[in-house]
Scaffold this motif. Structure first.
Motif, mmCIF file in Angstrom:
data_model
loop_
_atom_site.group_PDB
_atom_site.id
_atom_site.type_symbol
_atom_site.label_atom_id
_atom_site.label_comp_id
_atom_site.label_asym_id
_atom_site.label_seq_id
_atom_site.Cartn_x
_atom_site.Cartn_y
_atom_site.Cartn_z
ATOM 1 N N GLU A 35 2.737 -38.359 -2.778
ATOM 2 C CA GLU A 35 3.069 -37.117 -3.486
ATOM 3 C C GLU A 35 2.833 -37.328 -4.983
ATOM 4 O OE1 GLU A 35 4.002 -34.085 -2.332
ATOM 5 O OE2 GLU A 35 3.661 -34.853 -0.306
ATOM 6 N N GLN A 38 2.528 -32.824 -10.935
ATOM 7 C CA GLN A 38 1.660 -31.695 -11.297
ATOM 8 C C GLN A 38 0.510 -32.083 -12.220
ATOM 9 O OE1 GLN A 38 1.507 -28.515 -10.097
ATOM 10 N NE2 GLN A 38 2.841 -29.443 -8.575
ATOM 11 N N TYR A 41 -2.394 -33.503 -9.862
ATOM 12 C CA TYR A 41 -2.525 -32.703 -8.660
ATOM 13 C C TYR A 41 -3.981 -32.368 -8.416
ATOM 14 C CZ TYR A 41 -1.634 -28.896 -5.423
ATOM 15 O OH TYR A 41 -1.617 -28.098 -4.323
ATOM 16 N N PRO A 42 -4.505 -32.431 -7.231
ATOM 17 C CA PRO A 42 -3.883 -32.821 -5.977
ATOM 18 C C PRO A 42 -3.785 -34.330 -5.795
ATOM 19 C CG PRO A 42 -6.117 -32.087 -5.572
ATOM 20 C CD PRO A 42 -5.853 -31.912 -7.040
ATOM 21 N N ASP A 43 -4.638 -35.081 -6.508
ATOM 22 C CA ASP A 43 -4.556 -36.550 -6.543
ATOM 23 C C ASP A 43 -5.155 -36.975 -7.884
ATOM 24 O OD1 ASP A 43 -7.504 -37.614 -6.120
ATOM 25 O OD2 ASP A 43 -7.237 -35.983 -4.688
ATOM 26 N N THR A 46 -9.177 -36.590 -8.259
ATOM 27 C CA THR A 46 -9.628 -35.201 -8.295
ATOM 28 C C THR A 46 -9.167 -34.530 -9.593
ATOM 29 O OG1 THR A 46 -9.541 -35.113 -5.886
ATOM 30 C CG2 THR A 46 -9.627 -33.004 -7.043
ATOM 31 N N ASN A 68 -4.565 -26.215 -12.150
ATOM 32 C CA ASN A 68 -4.102 -26.575 -10.803
ATOM 33 C C ASN A 68 -3.888 -25.317 -9.980
ATOM 34 O OD1 ASN A 68 -4.120 -29.233 -11.514
ATOM 35 N ND2 ASN A 68 -1.927 -29.389 -11.834
ATOM 36 N N HIS A 72 -3.070 -24.202 -3.137
ATOM 37 C CA HIS A 72 -4.045 -25.054 -2.454
ATOM 38 C C HIS A 72 -4.045 -26.427 -3.116
ATOM 39 C CE1 HIS A 72 -5.690 -20.908 -2.089
ATOM 40 N NE2 HIS A 72 -5.862 -21.269 -0.847
ATOM 41 N N PRO A 73 -4.306 -27.474 -2.370
ATOM 42 C CA PRO A 73 -4.426 -28.792 -3.019
ATOM 43 C C PRO A 73 -5.785 -28.909 -3.719
ATOM 44 C CG PRO A 73 -4.746 -29.003 -0.664
ATOM 45 C CD PRO A 73 -4.411 -27.561 -0.929
ATOM 46 N N SER A 74 -5.895 -28.251 -4.880
ATOM 47 C CA SER A 74 -7.166 -28.209 -5.586
ATOM 48 C C SER A 74 -6.938 -27.866 -7.049
ATOM 49 C CB SER A 74 -8.079 -27.160 -4.948
ATOM 50 O OG SER A 74 -7.509 -25.868 -5.066
ATOM 51 N N ILE A 88 -11.785 -29.590 -4.699
ATOM 52 C CA ILE A 88 -10.846 -30.158 -3.738
ATOM 53 C C ILE A 88 -11.066 -31.666 -3.651
ATOM 54 C CG2 ILE A 88 -10.689 -28.001 -2.416
ATOM 55 C CD1 ILE A 88 -12.580 -29.302 -0.345
ATOM 56 N N GLU A 89 -10.208 -32.324 -2.905
ATOM 57 C CA GLU A 89 -10.316 -33.782 -2.763
ATOM 58 C C GLU A 89 -11.704 -34.200 -2.291
ATOM 59 O OE1 GLU A 89 -10.946 -36.991 -0.266
ATOM 60 O OE2 GLU A 89 -10.281 -35.145 0.691
#
Length: 180
Positions: A35, A38, A41-43, A46, A68, A72-74, A88-89
């Motif tokens: 986890e 912010q 985010y998402p990692d 990225t 961010n 969505h994780p993007s 995205i990742e």
């Protein structure tokens, strides 16, 4: 069984390559399961790539912003407040770097040269991917009729083509071990 002996180097390469690719992919999967806050985010990879894409677009004269996407994780890239695309990742080229690394290590002949080439290759792939994303942003903004073709055909060819060229260089320039 003796008929397979000449193919031992091929079997060895494929086995090492497959094992490393699976191990690196599992490690990356666990990395993605963390986890992140912010800011990352998402990692972290990225997030950094998205920020650098924003900065590269600004450098070439576009009013770009990376934000961010909480839903969505993007990270969404905007130019002049117009949503261009989401990073995205899968856009961060880590899976390509894993593929590259597994191949180079499986085909290695010495740690010093291998580590040097891995460092060079991973940085090269990262830079090619960063430029790819910035140019893709320009295509989406200024040449939207070519956006899908560029995203689906042209730019994957660029990133994978760069890896294949690195592999060709590596296989042609690595010196085999001397038989003792």
């Amino acid at each position: 069984m003796k008929a397979l002996i000449p193919y031992y180097p091929v079997f060895k390469f494929v086995s090492i390559f497959a094992m490393l690719y699976i191990l690196f992919s599992i490690g990356y999967h666990f990395f993605l399961g963390v986890e992140w806050d912010q800011q990352l985010y998402p990692d972290p990879i990225t997030a950094q790539l998205s920020y650098q894409t924003q900065e590269l677009l600004r450098f070439v004269g576009y009013n770009a912003q990376a934000l961010n996407s909480p839903a969505h994780p993007s990270v969404t890239i905007f130019i002049d407040e117009f949503k261009i695309f989401r990073i995205i990742e899968g856009c961060n080229s880590v899976s390509v770097m894993i593929l590259f690394t597994a191949f180079v290590v499986a085909f290695s002949r010495g740690w010093k040269k291998t580590l040097s080439f891995l460092l060079f290759g991973i940085v090269f792939i990262y830079i090619v991917n960063l430029i790819r994303l910035a140019v893709l942003g320009i295509v989406y903004y200024d040449y939207s009729a070519y956006a899908d073709f560029s995203h689906e055909i042209i730019f994957p060819s660029v990133i994978y083509g760069a890896v294949v060229l690195l592999w060709i260089y590596w296989t042609r320039n690595v010196k085999p071990k001397e038989v003792e």
